[in-house]
Design a protein around this motif. Structure first.
Motif, PDB file in Angstrom:
ATOM      1  N   SER A 125       0.839  -1.192   0.000  1.00  0.00           N
ATOM      2  CA  SER A 125       0.000   0.000   0.000  1.00  0.00           C
ATOM      3  C   SER A 125       0.875   1.243   0.000  1.00  0.00           C
ATOM      4  CB  SER A 125      -0.968   0.006   1.183  1.00  0.00           C
ATOM      5  OG  SER A 125      -0.264   0.031   2.393  1.00  0.00           O
ATOM      6  N   TRP A 126       0.326   2.291  -0.575  1.00  0.00           N
ATOM      7  CA  TRP A 126       1.021   3.566  -0.726  1.00  0.00           C
ATOM      8  C   TRP A 126       0.074   4.696  -0.337  1.00  0.00           C
ATOM      9  CZ3 TRP A 126       0.954  -0.320  -4.384  1.00  0.00           C
ATOM     10  CH2 TRP A 126       2.177  -0.855  -4.805  1.00  0.00           C
ATOM     11  N   LEU A 127       0.606   5.760   0.237  1.00  0.00           N
ATOM     12  CA  LEU A 127      -0.177   6.962   0.512  1.00  0.00           C
ATOM     13  C   LEU A 127      -0.357   7.743  -0.780  1.00  0.00           C
ATOM     14  CD1 LEU A 127       1.620   8.218   3.752  1.00  0.00           C
ATOM     15  CD2 LEU A 127      -0.614   7.099   3.605  1.00  0.00           C
ATOM     16  N   GLY A 128      -1.583   8.144  -1.060  1.00  0.00           N
ATOM     17  CA  GLY A 128      -1.860   8.858  -2.297  1.00  0.00           C
ATOM     18  C   GLY A 128      -1.275  10.258  -2.303  1.00  0.00           C
ATOM     19  N   LEU A 129      -0.699  10.636  -3.437  1.00  0.00           N
ATOM     20  CA  LEU A 129      -0.130  11.971  -3.608  1.00  0.00           C
ATOM     21  C   LEU A 129      -0.881  12.797  -4.643  1.00  0.00           C
ATOM     22  CD1 LEU A 129       3.665  11.038  -3.640  1.00  0.00           C
ATOM     23  CD2 LEU A 129       2.389  12.093  -1.756  1.00  0.00           C
ATOM     24  N   LEU A 185       8.001   2.019 -10.423  1.00  0.00           N
ATOM     25  CA  LEU A 185       8.470   2.186  -9.047  1.00  0.00           C
ATOM     26  C   LEU A 185       9.766   2.981  -9.074  1.00  0.00           C
ATOM     27  CD1 LEU A 185       7.856  -1.454  -7.759  1.00  0.00           C
ATOM     28  CD2 LEU A 185       6.415   0.556  -7.363  1.00  0.00           C
ATOM     29  N   THR A 186       9.806   4.080  -8.306  1.00  0.00           N
ATOM     30  CA  THR A 186      10.950   4.980  -8.325  1.00  0.00           C
ATOM     31  C   THR A 186      11.396   5.268  -6.899  1.00  0.00           C
ATOM     32  OG1 THR A 186       9.993   6.062 -10.273  1.00  0.00           O
ATOM     33  CG2 THR A 186      11.807   7.198  -9.169  1.00  0.00           C
ATOM     34  N   PRO A 187      12.646   4.944  -6.543  1.00  0.00           N
ATOM     35  CA  PRO A 187      13.097   5.268  -5.186  1.00  0.00           C
ATOM     36  C   PRO A 187      13.237   6.775  -4.987  1.00  0.00           C
ATOM     37  CG  PRO A 187      14.886   4.347  -6.492  1.00  0.00           C
ATOM     38  CD  PRO A 187      13.672   4.259  -7.337  1.00  0.00           C
ATOM     39  N   VAL A 188      12.908   7.224  -3.780  1.00  0.00           N
ATOM     40  CA  VAL A 188      13.171   8.603  -3.384  1.00  0.00           C
ATOM     41  C   VAL A 188      14.535   8.578  -2.708  1.00  0.00           C
ATOM     42  CG1 VAL A 188      12.424  10.557  -1.977  1.00  0.00           C
ATOM     43  CG2 VAL A 188      10.720   9.064  -3.050  1.00  0.00           C
ATOM     44  N   GLY A 189      15.519   9.178  -3.346  1.00  0.00           N
ATOM     45  CA  GLY A 189      16.899   9.088  -2.865  1.00  0.00           C
ATOM     46  C   GLY A 189      17.075   9.623  -1.453  1.00  0.00           C
ATOM     47  N   ALA A 220      10.391  16.572   0.419  1.00  0.00           N
ATOM     48  CA  ALA A 220       9.216  17.326  -0.032  1.00  0.00           C
ATOM     49  C   ALA A 220       9.433  17.884  -1.438  1.00  0.00           C
ATOM     50  CB  ALA A 220       8.894  18.445   0.949  1.00  0.00           C
ATOM     51  N   GLU A 221      10.638  18.360  -1.714  1.00  0.00           N
ATOM     52  CA  GLU A 221      10.937  18.871  -3.061  1.00  0.00           C
ATOM     53  C   GLU A 221      10.876  17.752  -4.087  1.00  0.00           C
ATOM     54  OE1 GLU A 221      14.625  20.963  -3.105  1.00  0.00           O
ATOM     55  OE2 GLU A 221      13.903  22.584  -1.808  1.00  0.00           O
ATOM     56  N   ALA A 222      11.375  16.570  -3.738  1.00  0.00           N
ATOM     57  CA  ALA A 222      11.324  15.428  -4.659  1.00  0.00           C
ATOM     58  C   ALA A 222       9.873  15.040  -4.962  1.00  0.00           C
ATOM     59  CB  ALA A 222      12.080  14.239  -4.062  1.00  0.00           C
ATOM     60  N   ILE A 223       9.020  15.081  -3.939  1.00  0.00           N
ATOM     61  CA  ILE A 223       7.604  14.760  -4.141  1.00  0.00           C
ATOM     62  C   ILE A 223       6.951  15.815  -5.029  1.00  0.00           C
ATOM     63  CG2 ILE A 223       5.385  14.488  -2.973  1.00  0.00           C
ATOM     64  CD1 ILE A 223       7.302  12.139  -2.477  1.00  0.00           C
ATOM     65  N   LEU A 277      -0.184   8.942  -8.542  1.00  0.00           N
ATOM     66  CA  LEU A 277       1.126   8.900  -7.897  1.00  0.00           C
ATOM     67  C   LEU A 277       0.911   8.682  -6.406  1.00  0.00           C
ATOM     68  CD1 LEU A 277       4.266   9.471  -8.222  1.00  0.00           C
ATOM     69  CD2 LEU A 277       3.706  11.821  -7.532  1.00  0.00           C
ATOM     70  N   ALA A 278       1.702   7.784  -5.814  1.00  0.00           N
ATOM     71  CA  ALA A 278       1.603   7.500  -4.384  1.00  0.00           C
ATOM     72  C   ALA A 278       2.992   7.145  -3.868  1.00  0.00           C
ATOM     73  CB  ALA A 278       0.607   6.365  -4.137  1.00  0.00           C
ATOM     74  N   VAL A 279       3.131   7.124  -2.541  1.00  0.00           N
ATOM     75  CA  VAL A 279       4.444   6.892  -1.941  1.00  0.00           C
ATOM     76  C   VAL A 279       4.351   5.864  -0.825  1.00  0.00           C
ATOM     77  CG1 VAL A 279       4.200   8.828  -0.296  1.00  0.00           C
ATOM     78  CG2 VAL A 279       6.497   8.030  -0.940  1.00  0.00           C
ATOM     79  N   ASP A 280       5.348   4.984  -0.784  1.00  0.00           N
ATOM     80  CA  ASP A 280       5.546   4.042   0.316  1.00  0.00           C
ATOM     81  C   ASP A 280       6.608   4.659   1.216  1.00  0.00           C
ATOM     82  OD1 ASP A 280       6.497   2.021   1.999  1.00  0.00           O
ATOM     83  OD2 ASP A 280       6.378   0.468   0.480  1.00  0.00           O
ATOM     84  N   THR A 281       6.205   5.143   2.396  1.00  0.00           N
ATOM     85  CA  THR A 281       7.150   5.846   3.265  1.00  0.00           C
ATOM     86  C   THR A 281       8.016   4.899   4.090  1.00  0.00           C
ATOM     87  OG1 THR A 281       5.406   6.092   4.928  1.00  0.00           O
ATOM     88  CG2 THR A 281       5.763   7.945   3.416  1.00  0.00           C
TER      89      THR A 281
END
Length: 199
Positions: A91-95, A118-122, A128-131, A153-157
């Motif tokens: 599951s991912w949080l919606g962006l 699927l893209t890693p957030v470095g 926040a800027e990357a998002i 677009l969503a994120v797995d934190t």
């Protein structure tokens, strides 16, 4: 919004007609499921569109967490777990959600393809800027292709990983991540998902 997916990888010689029949006879059961933005009934077939595996991999966009809970603890998911074993559910949080040109075509073709990237957030730089950049790229890409129907677009934190999920009315080609065929699309509350960024 909450995005969710589980992947059931099947043997190389598995008859994918079994999955097609399952979706044909049961897919409509979620066509009016409360709080479900969409469920895309997705498959990949070994040797087709670059897929190395046979896989059943539904993707969901939920309007509320209550809807996702109602599904996961209800008869539908219990039946799937009884037939295939309980899959790991991501599951991912919606962006953000964005309509593409194909969504505006009245009477146009339904989405028949989907892609997932699927893209890693470095670890370096401002998260926040990357998002924000990813949301801006999502908006720009949604307007660029006439066959693009809907993209999210969503994120797995936990993993710091972005997922971009896109529905297409035609094969987008190999440059858009993992490609799936859409066997059925339930979208009872797709119109109610807020467009643009979700904060």
């Amino acid at each position: 919004m909450q995005a969710m997916q589980y992947e059931i990888t099947l043997p190389a010689d598995y008859d994918m007609g079994i999955i097609r029949h399952r979706v044909e006879t049961r897919g409509h059961l979620l066509d009016d499921f409360p709080a479900l933005g969409l469920k895309a009934y997705l498959i990949r077939e070994r040797g087709v569109a670059g897929s190395p595996v046979n896989q059943y991999a539904p993707f969901y966009l939920w309007r509320t967490a209550e809807g996702a809970n109602r599904f996961l603890w209800g008869p539908g998911f219990r039946g799937l777990a009884a037939d295939f074993g309980r899959p790991r559910v991501r599951s991912w949080l919606g962006l953000a959600v964005q309509d593409g040109p194909a969504a505006a075509v009245t009477g146009g073709p339904a989405p028949s393809w989907a892609t997932r990237v699927l893209t890693p957030v470095g670890p370096d730089g401002d998260t926040a800027e990357a998002i924000e950049r990813a949301v801006a790229e999502l908006t720009a890409s949604a307007e660029a292709r006439p066959e693009l129907h809907t993209t999210a677009l969503a994120v797995d934190t936990a993993r710091w990983e972005l997922v971009t999920f896109t529905l297409w009315t035609a094969d987008p080609g190999p440059d858009h991540g993992d490609r799936y065929r859409v066997l059925h699309l339930s979208r009872p509350e797709l119109a109610e998902l807020p467009r643009g960024r979700h904060w």
